[in-house]
Design a protein around this motif. Sequence first.
Motif, short mmCIF file in Angstrom:
data_model
loop_
_atom_site.label_atom_id
_atom_site.label_comp_id
_atom_site.label_asym_id
_atom_site.label_seq_id
_atom_site.Cartn_x
_atom_site.Cartn_y
_atom_site.Cartn_z
N ASN A 53 -12.95 8.38 -18.15
CA ASN A 53 -11.72 8.99 -18.65
C ASN A 53 -10.48 8.12 -18.43
O ASN A 53 -9.36 8.55 -18.69
N PHE A 54 -10.70 6.89 -17.98
CA PHE A 54 -9.56 6.04 -17.65
C PHE A 54 -8.87 5.53 -18.91
O PHE A 54 -9.51 5.05 -19.85
N LYS A 55 -7.55 5.62 -18.93
CA LYS A 55 -6.75 5.08 -20.03
C LYS A 55 -5.85 3.96 -19.53
O LYS A 55 -5.84 2.88 -20.09
N GLU A 56 -5.09 4.24 -18.49
CA GLU A 56 -4.22 3.21 -17.92
C GLU A 56 -3.76 3.65 -16.54
O GLU A 56 -3.77 4.83 -16.21
N LEU A 57 -3.38 2.68 -15.73
CA LEU A 57 -2.82 2.97 -14.41
C LEU A 57 -1.40 3.50 -14.58
O LEU A 57 -0.74 3.28 -15.60
N ASP A 58 -0.94 4.17 -13.56
CA ASP A 58 0.43 4.68 -13.55
C ASP A 58 1.29 3.68 -12.78
O ASP A 58 1.02 3.38 -11.62
N PHE A 59 2.31 3.16 -13.45
CA PHE A 59 3.20 2.18 -12.85
C PHE A 59 4.62 2.72 -12.74
O PHE A 59 5.06 3.53 -13.57
N PHE A 60 5.34 2.23 -11.74
CA PHE A 60 6.78 2.39 -11.78
C PHE A 60 7.29 1.52 -12.93
O PHE A 60 6.69 0.50 -13.27
N ASP A 61 8.41 1.92 -13.53
CA ASP A 61 9.01 1.08 -14.56
C ASP A 61 9.41 -0.27 -13.95
O ASP A 61 9.87 -0.32 -12.80
N PHE A 62 9.24 -1.33 -14.72
CA PHE A 62 9.65 -2.65 -14.24
C PHE A 62 11.13 -2.64 -13.90
O PHE A 62 11.96 -2.14 -14.66
N ASP A 63 11.47 -3.20 -12.74
CA ASP A 63 12.85 -3.25 -12.28
C ASP A 63 13.10 -4.62 -11.67
O ASP A 63 12.52 -4.97 -10.63
N SER A 64 13.94 -5.42 -12.32
CA SER A 64 14.20 -6.78 -11.84
C SER A 64 14.87 -6.80 -10.47
O SER A 64 14.88 -7.84 -9.81
N SER A 65 15.41 -5.67 -10.02
CA SER A 65 16.01 -5.61 -8.69
C SER A 65 14.97 -5.87 -7.60
O SER A 65 15.32 -6.29 -6.49
N TYR A 66 13.70 -5.60 -7.94
CA TYR A 66 12.63 -5.78 -6.97
C TYR A 66 11.97 -7.16 -7.06
O TYR A 66 10.90 -7.38 -6.48
N VAL A 67 12.57 -8.05 -7.80
CA VAL A 67 12.14 -9.45 -7.81
C VAL A 67 13.13 -10.19 -6.91
O VAL A 67 14.29 -10.38 -7.27
N VAL A 68 12.68 -10.58 -5.72
CA VAL A 68 13.61 -11.12 -4.72
C VAL A 68 13.24 -12.54 -4.32
O VAL A 68 12.06 -12.91 -4.28
N LYS A 69 14.25 -13.32 -4.03
CA LYS A 69 14.05 -14.66 -3.51
C LYS A 69 14.01 -14.56 -1.99
O LYS A 69 14.96 -14.06 -1.38
N ALA A 70 12.94 -15.00 -1.39
CA ALA A 70 12.74 -14.85 0.06
C ALA A 70 12.73 -16.21 0.75
O ALA A 70 12.25 -17.21 0.20
N LYS A 71 13.25 -16.22 1.95
CA LYS A 71 13.20 -17.43 2.78
C LYS A 71 11.89 -17.41 3.56
O LYS A 71 11.54 -16.42 4.19
N LEU A 72 11.16 -18.51 3.49
CA LEU A 72 9.88 -18.62 4.16
C LEU A 72 10.01 -19.47 5.42
O LEU A 72 10.46 -20.61 5.37
N ILE A 73 9.62 -18.88 6.54
CA ILE A 73 9.55 -19.63 7.80
C ILE A 73 8.08 -19.67 8.22
O ILE A 73 7.50 -18.64 8.59
N ARG A 74 7.47 -20.82 8.12
CA ARG A 74 6.06 -20.96 8.47
C ARG A 74 5.84 -20.85 9.98
O ARG A 74 6.72 -21.22 10.76
N THR A 75 4.67 -20.34 10.35
CA THR A 75 4.33 -20.18 11.77
C THR A 75 2.98 -20.87 12.02
O THR A 75 1.96 -20.20 12.19
N PRO A 76 2.97 -22.20 12.05
CA PRO A 76 1.71 -22.96 12.10
C PRO A 76 0.93 -22.82 13.40
O PRO A 76 -0.26 -23.16 13.46
N ASP A 77 1.56 -22.34 14.46
CA ASP A 77 0.89 -22.25 15.76
C ASP A 77 0.26 -20.88 16.03
O ASP A 77 -0.20 -20.62 17.15
N GLU A 78 0.26 -20.03 15.03
CA GLU A 78 -0.31 -18.69 15.21
C GLU A 78 -1.82 -18.75 15.43
O GLU A 78 -2.51 -19.60 14.84
#
Length: 201
Positions: A53-78
Amino acid sequence: MNKSFLLLFSLFLILNCENKKRYDKNFTPFQKEMNEFFKDASISPLKEKDLKNFKELDFFDFDSSYVVKAKLIRTPDEKSFKMKTTTDRLPEYVKYGDVSFELFGKSYSLNIYRNLDIVNKEGYEDYLFLPFLDDTNGFESYGGGRYIELDVTEEDNLVIDFNSAYNPYCTYNEKYSCPIVPRENYLPIEINAGVKAFVKN
């Protein structure tokens, strides 16, 4: 051909094109790809009864506010650790780094991981795993949180698109073994983006 008819015909074309644009805008490439994946009986995580009975998944409407540029700090000694899952399986992960970003004027941070069990498999060499919890869990979205996939980068910044957040497969079928989102990856905000909770038929 009279002018009244031409005017009405032109209006019809304009409205039809506008409706088509709105319709297409509601289905991003990610959403289309997800729906096609779930419809394919050979790879779909859905149970047979739900797939019928599957037709499609239910999604939130696309919102460009949730596309964010993030600063990455690597943790190589973990040190690596065994991540809990919904079954007895304990895959080995390692924290790859911290990603910090702003969303609606507030600052947030999440841990990002690498799955050491699959890092040497073809296609997964650069795979990064970003699981998260937020205040939609248990309401609009799945109670156990959602996942985002990213790629290893040499840059100090990366883009996180919460519109590509998807549910663990165990949401659809308990036969799957899904990593449990670490509590430290809780965002005290509603992330109204990505895949919504699955309502079984």
